[in-house]
Design a protein around this motif. Structure first.
Motif, PDB file in Angstrom:
ATOM      1  N   THR A  34       0.842  -1.195   0.000  1.00 27.72           N
ATOM      2  CA  THR A  34       0.000   0.000   0.000  1.00 27.72           C
ATOM      3  C   THR A  34       0.872   1.238   0.000  1.00 27.72           C
ATOM      4  N   LYS A  35       0.671   2.112  -0.991  1.00 26.01           N
ATOM      5  CA  LYS A  35       1.488   3.321  -1.132  1.00 26.01           C
ATOM      6  C   LYS A  35       0.697   4.596  -0.860  1.00 26.01           C
ATOM      7  N   VAL A  36      -0.560   4.603  -1.215  1.00 29.74           N
ATOM      8  CA  VAL A  36      -1.440   5.748  -0.955  1.00 29.74           C
ATOM      9  C   VAL A  36      -2.818   5.215  -0.586  1.00 29.74           C
ATOM     10  N   VAL A  88      -1.503 -14.418  -0.581  1.00 32.98           N
ATOM     11  CA  VAL A  88      -1.165 -13.024  -0.888  1.00 32.98           C
ATOM     12  C   VAL A  88      -1.858 -12.067   0.082  1.00 32.98           C
ATOM     13  N   LEU A  89      -3.030 -12.452   0.598  1.00 33.31           N
ATOM     14  CA  LEU A  89      -3.698 -11.607   1.583  1.00 33.31           C
ATOM     15  C   LEU A  89      -2.906 -11.596   2.896  1.00 33.31           C
ATOM     16  N   LYS A  90      -2.326 -12.744   3.248  1.00 32.34           N
ATOM     17  CA  LYS A  90      -1.439 -12.806   4.419  1.00 32.34           C
ATOM     18  C   LYS A  90      -0.224 -11.908   4.209  1.00 32.34           C
ATOM     19  N   GLU A  91       0.335 -11.914   2.993  1.00 36.31           N
ATOM     20  CA  GLU A  91       1.490 -11.070   2.681  1.00 36.31           C
ATOM     21  C   GLU A  91       1.142  -9.595   2.834  1.00 36.31           C
ATOM     22  N   LYS A  92      -0.058  -9.226   2.383  1.00 36.74           N
ATOM     23  CA  LYS A  92      -0.467  -7.829   2.527  1.00 36.74           C
ATOM     24  C   LYS A  92      -0.560  -7.446   3.996  1.00 36.74           C
ATOM     25  N   LEU A  93      -1.155  -8.328   4.801  1.00 35.53           N
ATOM     26  CA  LEU A  93      -1.262  -8.055   6.229  1.00 35.53           C
ATOM     27  C   LEU A  93       0.116  -7.918   6.867  1.00 35.53           C
ATOM     28  N   GLU A  94       1.030  -8.801   6.523  1.00 39.80           N
ATOM     29  CA  GLU A  94       2.388  -8.726   7.073  1.00 39.80           C
ATOM     30  C   GLU A  94       3.065  -7.411   6.684  1.00 39.80           C
TER      31      GLU A  94
END
Length: 266
Positions: free
Chosen positions: A164-166, A205-211
């Motif tokens: 997430t960048k913005v 990939v959802l776990k990766e986003k959370l991490e």
């Protein structure tokens, strides 16, 4: 133009919007078991109408009321005798014509008002019952849909990208993280994202986003405890200034990521 393909008995429709020569994120609409999930932006209406005419569906479920997800709902209301469902928090938003800033009207089109029906805890398609999971953070009326029998998850805009960048000034990183944690308690593998499309290893990939968000939260907290200001933290973690920050006059900004995290510490 619309690109149509099948994944796990889900008909996926992908549209691409460009403005001033710049491509926005692709937008996906999905039809599963006679249920249309999201309707795409009004600017893609000419491409989406043939899609709606070629594929049958008996109801529409919106993951949330943002214009890139509800833009052609007014056309469906006028031309197809089917109910359009949204979380109760989105009912009044759907009843307003294009209730969003000019740059978003230019990007996604002017979504006219339409009448939506409030979602309950479940929604029934032709032969399946879907759990409606309230997943706020990106929007106050955001939901995800899960079918226990097939293990399919429709995640709306909760994923989009692993980094997430913005974010918008109405979003909250801590709330998004809580919503992701909620989804990760469900037994799914593949995921259908309204901007990333079909993701076969969705839970991974959802776990990766959370991490990534947890690591980012830790960095923000550390800098904040060192006495750095919001602006100084933002400059350290997000040195690149994306065009959307200027185009949106600050509605989208990395600064909102930092401020939403800091708000949890105060």
């Amino acid at each position: 133009m619309i690109e149509v393909f099948e994944r796990e008995n889900v008909t996926c429709g992908k549209v691409q919007i460009s403005i001033a020569g710049q491509k926005a994120n692709p937008v996906f609409v999905f039809i599963v078991d006679g249920m249309l999930i999201d309707t795409g932006p009004e600017r893609a209406e000419a491409s989406l109408i043939p899609f709606y005419e070629n594929y049958s569906f008996e109801l529409v479920t919106l993951t949330h009321s943002h214009e890139d997800h509800s833009g052609t709902a007014p056309w469906i209301e006028k031309n197809r005798n089917v109910p359009i469902y949204v979380h109760p928090n989105g009912i009044e938003i759907c009843a307003e014509p294009y209730p969003y800033p000019l740059y978003r009207q230019l990007t996604w089109g002017k979504r006219e008002a339409f009448t939506a029906v409030p979602l309950g805890d479940t929604i029934q398609s032709r032969s399946r019952e879907w759990e409606v999971i309230y997943t706020p953070g990106h929007a106050d009326d955001h939901v995800s849909l899960f079918n226990k029998e097939t293990g399919q998850l429709f995640s709306g805009d909760l994923f989009v990208h692993p980094e997430t960048k913005v974010i918008m000034n109405t979003e909250s990183i801590p709330v998004i993280m809580d919503s992701i944690r909620k989804l990760l308690t469900y037994d799914f593998d593949s995921m259908f994202c309204c901007h990333a499309g079909f993701i076969q290893n969705g839970k991974k990939v959802l776990k990766e986003k959370l991490e990534n968000l947890e690591n980012l939260t830790g960095e923000v907290k550390e800098f904040y405890q060192q006495g750095l200001s919001l602006e100084e933290i933002n400059a350290k973690l997000f040195p690149k200034k994306y065009p959307i920050i200027t185009i949106s006059e600050g509605e989208w900004d990395s600064l909102h990521i930092v401020s939403s995290i800091i708000a949890e510490f105060q």
